[in-house]
Write an enzyme that holds these catalytic residues in place. Structure first.
Site, PDB file in Angstrom:
ATOM      1  CD  GLU A 267     -12.426  -0.613  -1.809  1.00 59.02           C
ATOM      2  OE1 GLU A 267     -12.452   0.611  -1.577  1.00 59.02           O
ATOM      3  OE2 GLU A 267     -13.175  -1.157  -2.625  1.00 59.02           O
TER       4      GLU A 267
ATOM      5  CB  VAL B 214      -6.993   2.350   1.095  1.00 60.92           C
ATOM      6  CG1 VAL B 214      -8.191   1.481   1.477  1.00 60.92           C
ATOM      7  CG2 VAL B 214      -7.456   3.641   0.422  1.00 60.92           C
TER       8      VAL B 214
ATOM      9  CG  LEU C 234      -7.244  -2.664 -10.432  1.00 61.07           C
ATOM     10  CD1 LEU C 234      -8.452  -2.003 -11.108  1.00 61.07           C
ATOM     11  CD2 LEU C 234      -6.083  -1.678 -10.336  1.00 61.07           C
TER      12      LEU C 234
ATOM     13  CG  HIS D  15      -4.908  -0.124  -7.292  1.00 58.73           C
ATOM     14  ND1 HIS D  15      -4.781  -1.418  -6.867  1.00 58.73           N
ATOM     15  CD2 HIS D  15      -3.660   0.296  -7.600  1.00 58.73           C
ATOM     16  CE1 HIS D  15      -3.507  -1.782  -6.936  1.00 58.73           C
ATOM     17  NE2 HIS D  15      -2.801  -0.761  -7.370  1.00 58.73           N
TER      18      HIS D  15
ATOM     19  CD  GLN E  69       5.163   5.194  -7.435  1.00 61.12           C
ATOM     20  OE1 GLN E  69       5.805   4.260  -7.897  1.00 61.12           O
ATOM     21  NE2 GLN E  69       3.866   5.110  -7.209  1.00 61.12           N
TER      22      GLN E  69
HETATM   23  P1  AMP Z   1       0.689   0.005  -7.975  1.00 62.12           P
HETATM   24  O1  AMP Z   1      -0.339  -0.703  -8.796  1.00 62.12           O
HETATM   25  O2  AMP Z   1       1.118  -0.752  -6.758  1.00 62.12           O
HETATM   26  O3  AMP Z   1       1.818   0.562  -8.791  1.00 62.12           O
HETATM   27  O4  AMP Z   1      -0.054   1.270  -7.382  1.00 62.12           O
HETATM   28  C1  AMP Z   1      -0.711   2.189  -8.216  1.00 62.12           C
HETATM   29  C2  AMP Z   1      -1.080   3.393  -7.407  1.00 62.12           C
HETATM   30  O5  AMP Z   1      -1.941   3.002  -6.338  1.00 62.12           O
HETATM   31  C3  AMP Z   1       0.131   4.091  -6.764  1.00 62.12           C
HETATM   32  O6  AMP Z   1      -0.045   5.494  -6.837  1.00 62.12           O
HETATM   33  C4  AMP Z   1       0.075   3.599  -5.358  1.00 62.12           C
HETATM   34  O7  AMP Z   1       0.668   4.482  -4.425  1.00 62.12           O
HETATM   35  C5  AMP Z   1      -1.424   3.516  -5.132  1.00 62.12           C
HETATM   36  N1  AMP Z   1      -1.713   2.624  -4.023  1.00 62.12           N
HETATM   37  C6  AMP Z   1      -1.275   1.349  -3.867  1.00 62.12           C
HETATM   38  N2  AMP Z   1      -1.706   0.859  -2.683  1.00 62.12           N
HETATM   39  C7  AMP Z   1      -2.419   1.839  -2.084  1.00 62.12           C
HETATM   40  C8  AMP Z   1      -3.106   1.956  -0.835  1.00 62.12           C
HETATM   41  N3  AMP Z   1      -3.152   0.954   0.039  1.00 62.12           N
HETATM   42  N4  AMP Z   1      -3.715   3.131  -0.549  1.00 62.12           N
HETATM   43  C9  AMP Z   1      -3.668   4.168  -1.424  1.00 62.12           C
HETATM   44  N5  AMP Z   1      -3.044   4.113  -2.608  1.00 62.12           N
HETATM   45  C10 AMP Z   1      -2.428   2.983  -2.936  1.00 62.12           C
END
Ligand code: AMP
Length: 286
Positions: free
Chosen positions: A34, A177, A32, A36, A154
Protein backbone atom coordinates in the site's frame (compact mmCIF):
# COMPACT_ATOMS: atom_id res chain seq x y z
CA UNK A 1 -0.89 -0.58 -18.86
CA UNK A 2 2.33 -1.51 -20.61
CA UNK A 3 5.56 -3.12 -19.42
CA UNK A 4 8.80 -2.05 -21.04
CA UNK A 5 12.22 -3.51 -20.32
CA UNK A 6 14.63 -1.36 -22.32
CA UNK A 7 15.51 2.32 -22.20
CA UNK A 8 14.77 2.57 -25.93
CA UNK A 9 11.22 1.22 -25.49
CA UNK A 10 10.72 3.44 -22.44
CA UNK A 11 11.71 6.56 -24.39
CA UNK A 12 9.51 5.56 -27.35
CA UNK A 13 6.52 5.04 -25.04
CA UNK A 14 7.06 8.47 -23.44
CA UNK A 15 7.55 10.31 -26.73
CA UNK A 16 3.86 11.11 -27.42
CA UNK A 17 3.47 12.93 -24.10
CA UNK A 18 6.66 15.03 -24.33
CA UNK A 19 5.81 18.69 -24.54
CA UNK A 20 2.07 18.04 -24.21
CA UNK A 21 1.69 16.55 -20.73
CA UNK A 22 3.54 15.92 -17.48
CA UNK A 23 5.31 12.70 -16.54
CA UNK A 24 5.39 11.29 -13.00
CA UNK A 25 7.92 8.67 -11.85
CA UNK A 26 7.53 6.27 -8.93
CA UNK A 27 10.83 4.43 -8.39
CA UNK A 28 10.43 1.09 -6.55
CA UNK A 29 12.16 -2.20 -5.99
CA UNK A 30 8.89 -4.10 -6.42
CA UNK A 31 7.16 -6.40 -3.91
CA UNK A 32 4.53 -3.69 -3.91
CA UNK A 33 2.40 -2.81 -0.91
CA UNK A 34 0.00 0.00 0.00
CA UNK A 35 2.92 2.40 0.58
CA UNK A 36 4.07 2.07 -3.04
CA UNK A 37 0.47 2.22 -4.27
CA UNK A 38 -0.11 5.46 -2.37
CA UNK A 39 2.90 6.94 -4.21
CA UNK A 40 1.36 5.75 -7.49
CA UNK A 41 -2.04 7.26 -6.66
CA UNK A 42 -0.39 10.57 -5.79
CA UNK A 43 1.46 10.45 -9.12
CA UNK A 44 -1.80 9.60 -10.92
CA UNK A 45 -3.46 12.66 -9.36
CA UNK A 46 -0.48 14.94 -10.00
CA UNK A 47 0.74 14.05 -13.50
CA UNK A 48 -0.60 12.99 -16.91
CA UNK A 49 1.48 9.87 -17.49
CA UNK A 50 2.65 7.70 -14.60
CA UNK A 51 5.76 5.54 -14.90
CA UNK A 52 6.66 3.06 -12.17
CA UNK A 53 10.11 1.55 -12.23
CA UNK A 54 10.54 -1.88 -10.68
CA UNK A 55 14.21 -2.64 -10.26
CA UNK A 56 15.98 -4.33 -7.35
CA UNK A 57 19.10 -2.22 -7.52
CA UNK A 58 22.07 -4.42 -6.57
CA UNK A 59 24.44 -1.50 -5.97
CA UNK A 60 22.51 -0.17 -2.96
CA UNK A 61 22.66 -3.47 -1.06
CA UNK A 62 25.58 -3.78 1.30
CA UNK A 63 24.53 -7.28 2.37
CA UNK A 64 24.45 -9.93 -0.41
CA UNK A 65 22.09 -12.13 1.62
CA UNK A 66 19.64 -9.20 1.94
CA UNK A 67 19.76 -8.77 -1.86
CA UNK A 68 19.26 -12.52 -2.41
CA UNK A 69 16.32 -12.62 0.03
CA UNK A 70 14.65 -9.50 -1.39
CA UNK A 71 11.10 -10.55 -2.39
CA UNK A 72 10.24 -10.48 -6.12
CA UNK A 73 6.79 -10.98 -7.60
CA UNK A 74 6.52 -9.13 -10.89
CA UNK A 75 3.17 -10.50 -12.09
CA UNK A 76 1.44 -9.40 -8.88
CA UNK A 77 3.30 -6.04 -8.92
CA UNK A 78 2.15 -5.27 -12.46
CA UNK A 79 -1.46 -5.99 -11.57
CA UNK A 80 -1.33 -3.81 -8.44
CA UNK A 81 0.46 -1.00 -10.29
CA UNK A 82 -2.30 -0.99 -12.92
CA UNK A 83 -4.98 -0.84 -10.25
CA UNK A 84 -3.28 2.23 -8.73
CA UNK A 85 -3.28 4.07 -12.07
CA UNK A 86 0.23 3.39 -13.37
CA UNK A 87 0.40 3.74 -17.19
CA UNK A 88 3.81 2.24 -17.79
CA UNK A 89 5.94 -0.19 -15.78
CA UNK A 90 9.67 -0.03 -16.50
CA UNK A 91 11.16 -3.35 -15.36
CA UNK A 92 14.69 -3.58 -16.77
CA UNK A 93 17.29 -6.33 -16.33
CA UNK A 94 20.42 -5.49 -14.36
CA UNK A 95 22.42 -5.43 -17.64
CA UNK A 96 20.11 -2.76 -19.08
CA UNK A 97 20.92 -0.45 -16.16
CA UNK A 98 24.57 -1.46 -15.70
CA UNK A 99 25.84 -2.62 -19.11
CA UNK A 100 29.37 -3.98 -19.43
CA UNK A 101 31.85 -1.13 -19.13
CA UNK A 102 29.58 0.99 -16.94
CA UNK A 103 31.73 3.06 -14.54
CA UNK A 104 29.79 6.19 -13.50
CA UNK A 105 28.73 6.94 -9.94
CA UNK A 106 26.89 9.87 -8.38
CA UNK A 107 28.38 10.60 -4.96
CA UNK A 108 27.19 13.13 -2.40
CA UNK A 109 29.25 14.06 0.65
CA UNK A 110 28.59 15.07 4.23
CA UNK A 111 26.25 14.07 7.05
CA UNK A 112 23.18 13.45 4.89
CA UNK A 113 24.91 10.47 3.31
CA UNK A 114 27.27 9.59 6.17
CA UNK A 115 24.84 9.55 9.13
CA UNK A 116 22.43 6.75 10.12
CA UNK A 117 21.93 4.53 7.04
CA UNK A 118 25.26 5.71 5.62
CA UNK A 119 27.07 4.82 8.84
CA UNK A 120 25.43 1.43 9.19
CA UNK A 121 25.10 0.25 5.59
CA UNK A 122 28.28 1.99 4.38
CA UNK A 123 28.64 5.05 2.15
CA UNK A 124 28.14 2.81 -0.88
CA UNK A 125 24.46 2.50 -0.02
CA UNK A 126 23.48 6.06 -0.88
CA UNK A 127 25.96 6.10 -3.75
CA UNK A 128 23.98 3.17 -5.16
CA UNK A 129 20.73 5.05 -4.58
CA UNK A 130 21.84 8.36 -6.09
CA UNK A 131 23.44 6.68 -9.09
CA UNK A 132 20.34 4.64 -9.96
CA UNK A 133 17.92 7.52 -9.28
CA UNK A 134 20.02 9.88 -11.42
CA UNK A 135 19.96 7.28 -14.19
CA UNK A 136 16.18 6.82 -13.89
CA UNK A 137 15.74 10.60 -14.03
CA UNK A 138 17.92 10.66 -17.16
CA UNK A 139 15.85 7.89 -18.75
CA UNK A 140 12.37 9.16 -17.84
CA UNK A 141 12.94 12.95 -17.50
CA UNK A 142 10.03 13.09 -15.04
CA UNK A 143 8.38 16.38 -14.15
CA UNK A 144 7.70 14.94 -10.68
CA UNK A 145 9.10 11.95 -8.81
CA UNK A 146 7.39 10.44 -5.78
CA UNK A 147 9.27 9.17 -2.72
CA UNK A 148 8.11 7.94 0.70
CA UNK A 149 8.81 9.65 4.02
CA UNK A 150 9.36 6.09 5.31
CA UNK A 151 12.89 6.44 3.91
CA UNK A 152 13.41 9.95 5.31
CA UNK A 153 17.16 10.07 4.75
CA UNK A 154 16.82 8.76 1.18
CA UNK A 155 14.34 11.54 0.39
CA UNK A 156 16.71 14.16 1.78
CA UNK A 157 19.59 12.70 -0.24
CA UNK A 158 17.54 12.72 -3.46
CA UNK A 159 16.45 16.31 -2.80
CA UNK A 160 20.08 17.33 -2.31
CA UNK A 161 21.10 15.50 -5.50
CA UNK A 162 18.52 17.24 -7.72
CA UNK A 163 19.48 20.60 -6.21
CA UNK A 164 23.23 20.02 -6.63
CA UNK A 165 22.93 18.68 -10.20
CA UNK A 166 20.18 21.11 -11.33
CA UNK A 167 17.89 18.24 -12.27
CA UNK A 168 14.51 19.77 -13.20
CA UNK A 169 12.38 17.18 -11.37
CA UNK A 170 10.14 18.11 -8.46
CA UNK A 171 10.50 15.67 -5.55
CA UNK A 172 7.13 14.90 -3.94
CA UNK A 173 7.30 13.37 -0.45
CA UNK A 174 4.44 11.05 0.53
CA UNK A 175 3.67 10.34 4.23
CA UNK A 176 4.46 6.86 5.58
CA UNK A 177 1.64 4.35 5.08
CA UNK A 178 1.21 2.06 8.09
CA UNK A 179 -0.48 -1.19 9.02
CA UNK A 180 -3.41 -0.87 11.47
CA UNK A 181 -1.06 -1.62 14.41
CA UNK A 182 1.33 1.14 13.31
CA UNK A 183 4.04 -0.92 11.59
CA UNK A 184 5.38 1.01 8.59
CA UNK A 185 4.62 -0.95 5.44
CA UNK A 186 7.73 -2.47 3.90
CA UNK A 187 8.50 -5.19 1.38
CA UNK A 188 10.63 -6.78 4.10
CA UNK A 189 7.67 -7.22 6.50
CA UNK A 190 6.62 -10.37 4.65
CA UNK A 191 9.86 -12.03 5.79
CA UNK A 192 8.82 -11.70 9.47
CA UNK A 193 7.49 -14.78 11.28
CA UNK A 194 4.05 -14.24 12.88
CA UNK A 195 5.77 -13.87 16.27
CA UNK A 196 8.24 -11.27 14.99
CA UNK A 197 5.55 -9.50 12.96
CA UNK A 198 3.65 -8.90 16.22
CA UNK A 199 6.83 -7.63 17.95
CA UNK A 200 7.58 -5.29 15.04
CA UNK A 201 4.61 -3.12 16.02
CA UNK A 202 6.68 -1.91 18.98
CA UNK A 203 8.95 0.04 16.62
CA UNK A 204 6.26 2.57 15.70
CA UNK A 205 4.97 2.44 19.28
CA UNK A 206 8.44 3.56 20.41
CA UNK A 207 8.46 6.45 17.93
CA UNK A 208 4.98 7.47 19.06
CA UNK A 209 6.16 7.53 22.68
CA UNK A 210 8.84 10.06 21.71
CA UNK A 211 6.28 12.02 19.72
CA UNK A 212 3.99 12.17 22.75
CA UNK A 213 6.90 13.25 24.96
CA UNK A 214 7.73 16.06 22.51
CA UNK A 215 4.08 17.11 22.39
CA UNK A 216 4.17 17.21 26.19
CA UNK A 217 7.00 19.73 26.15
CA UNK A 218 10.09 17.50 26.44
CA UNK A 219 12.74 18.84 24.11
CA UNK A 220 16.12 17.32 24.98
CA UNK A 221 17.26 14.56 22.68
CA UNK A 222 18.39 12.32 25.55
CA UNK A 223 14.90 12.18 27.08
CA UNK A 224 13.13 11.80 23.73
CA UNK A 225 15.42 9.00 22.63
CA UNK A 226 15.08 7.38 26.06
CA UNK A 227 11.27 7.36 25.77
CA UNK A 228 11.56 5.39 22.52
CA UNK A 229 14.50 3.20 23.55
CA UNK A 230 12.71 2.00 26.68
CA UNK A 231 9.89 0.44 24.62
CA UNK A 232 12.34 -1.25 22.24
CA UNK A 233 14.41 -2.50 25.18
CA UNK A 234 11.36 -3.79 27.09
CA UNK A 235 10.45 -5.83 24.01
CA UNK A 236 13.99 -7.15 23.48
CA UNK A 237 14.29 -5.53 20.06
CA UNK A 238 17.85 -5.18 18.68
CA UNK A 239 18.47 -1.53 17.88
CA UNK A 240 20.99 -0.69 15.17
CA UNK A 241 20.54 3.05 15.63
CA UNK A 242 18.03 5.39 17.24
CA UNK A 243 18.96 9.02 16.74
CA UNK A 244 17.45 12.47 16.68
CA UNK A 245 18.82 14.46 13.74
CA UNK A 246 18.09 17.76 12.06
CA UNK A 247 15.59 17.11 9.23
CA UNK A 248 17.62 19.21 6.82
CA UNK A 249 21.27 18.46 7.65
CA UNK A 250 20.96 15.05 9.35
CA UNK A 251 23.39 16.26 12.01
CA UNK A 252 22.53 15.17 15.57
CA UNK A 253 20.36 17.64 17.45
CA UNK A 254 20.94 17.81 21.21
CA UNK A 255 17.66 19.60 21.82
CA UNK A 256 14.54 20.36 19.76
CA UNK A 257 14.59 23.97 18.64
CA UNK A 258 12.46 25.70 16.02
CA UNK A 259 13.11 23.46 13.01
CA UNK A 260 11.81 19.92 12.49
CA UNK A 261 13.95 17.00 13.62
CA UNK A 262 13.77 13.37 12.55
CA UNK A 263 13.84 10.59 15.11
CA UNK A 264 15.10 7.72 12.96
CA UNK A 265 15.40 4.09 13.96
CA UNK A 266 16.80 0.90 12.46
CA UNK A 267 16.18 -2.43 14.16
CA UNK A 268 16.74 -6.07 13.37
CA UNK A 269 13.88 -8.41 14.23
CA UNK A 270 14.21 -12.11 13.47
CA UNK A 271 17.04 -11.35 11.05
CA UNK A 272 15.00 -8.74 9.14
CA UNK A 273 16.25 -5.15 9.12
CA UNK A 274 13.48 -2.56 9.46
CA UNK A 275 13.64 1.24 9.47
CA UNK A 276 11.11 3.87 10.49
CA UNK A 277 11.07 7.51 11.57
CA UNK A 278 8.92 10.27 12.94
CA UNK A 279 9.28 14.04 12.50
CA UNK A 280 9.37 15.85 15.84
CA UNK A 281 8.80 19.54 16.43
CA UNK A 282 9.07 21.73 19.49
CA UNK A 283 5.71 21.74 21.30
CA UNK A 284 3.99 25.14 21.07
CA UNK A 285 4.01 27.09 24.34
CA UNK A 286 0.75 26.56 26.27
P1 AMP B 1 11.33 0.49 -2.09
O1 AMP B 1 10.60 -0.39 -3.06
O2 AMP B 1 11.36 -0.05 -0.69
O3 AMP B 1 12.65 0.97 -2.59
O4 AMP B 1 10.44 1.79 -1.96
C1 AMP B 1 10.07 2.54 -3.09
C2 AMP B 1 9.47 3.83 -2.63
O5 AMP B 1 8.32 3.56 -1.83
C3 AMP B 1 10.42 4.68 -1.77
O6 AMP B 1 10.27 6.04 -2.12
C4 AMP B 1 9.93 4.40 -0.39
O7 AMP B 1 10.20 5.45 0.52
C5 AMP B 1 8.43 4.28 -0.62
N1 AMP B 1 7.82 3.55 0.47
C6 AMP B 1 8.19 2.34 0.96
N2 AMP B 1 7.41 2.02 2.01
C7 AMP B 1 6.54 3.04 2.20
C8 AMP B 1 5.51 3.31 3.15
N3 AMP B 1 5.19 2.45 4.11
N4 AMP B 1 4.84 4.48 3.04
C9 AMP B 1 5.15 5.38 2.07
N5 AMP B 1 6.11 5.17 1.15
C10 AMP B 1 6.80 4.04 1.21
Amino acid sequence: MRIVRTVADLRAALQPVRGTGTVGLVPTMGALHEGHLELARRARAGTDLVVMSIFVNPTQFNDPSDLAAYPRDEARDVELAGSAGVDLVFAPDVAEIYPPGFTATVTLHGPIVEALEGAHRGVGHFQGVTTVVAKLFGMVSPDRAYFGQKDAQQVRVVQAMVADLNIPTEIVVVPTVREPDGLAMSSRNRRLSPFDRARAAHVSEALRAAELAAAGGISDAGSLVHAARKILHDNAIDVEYLELVDADTFRPVPVLVTGPAVLAVAVVIGGVRLIDNVVLRLAPHP
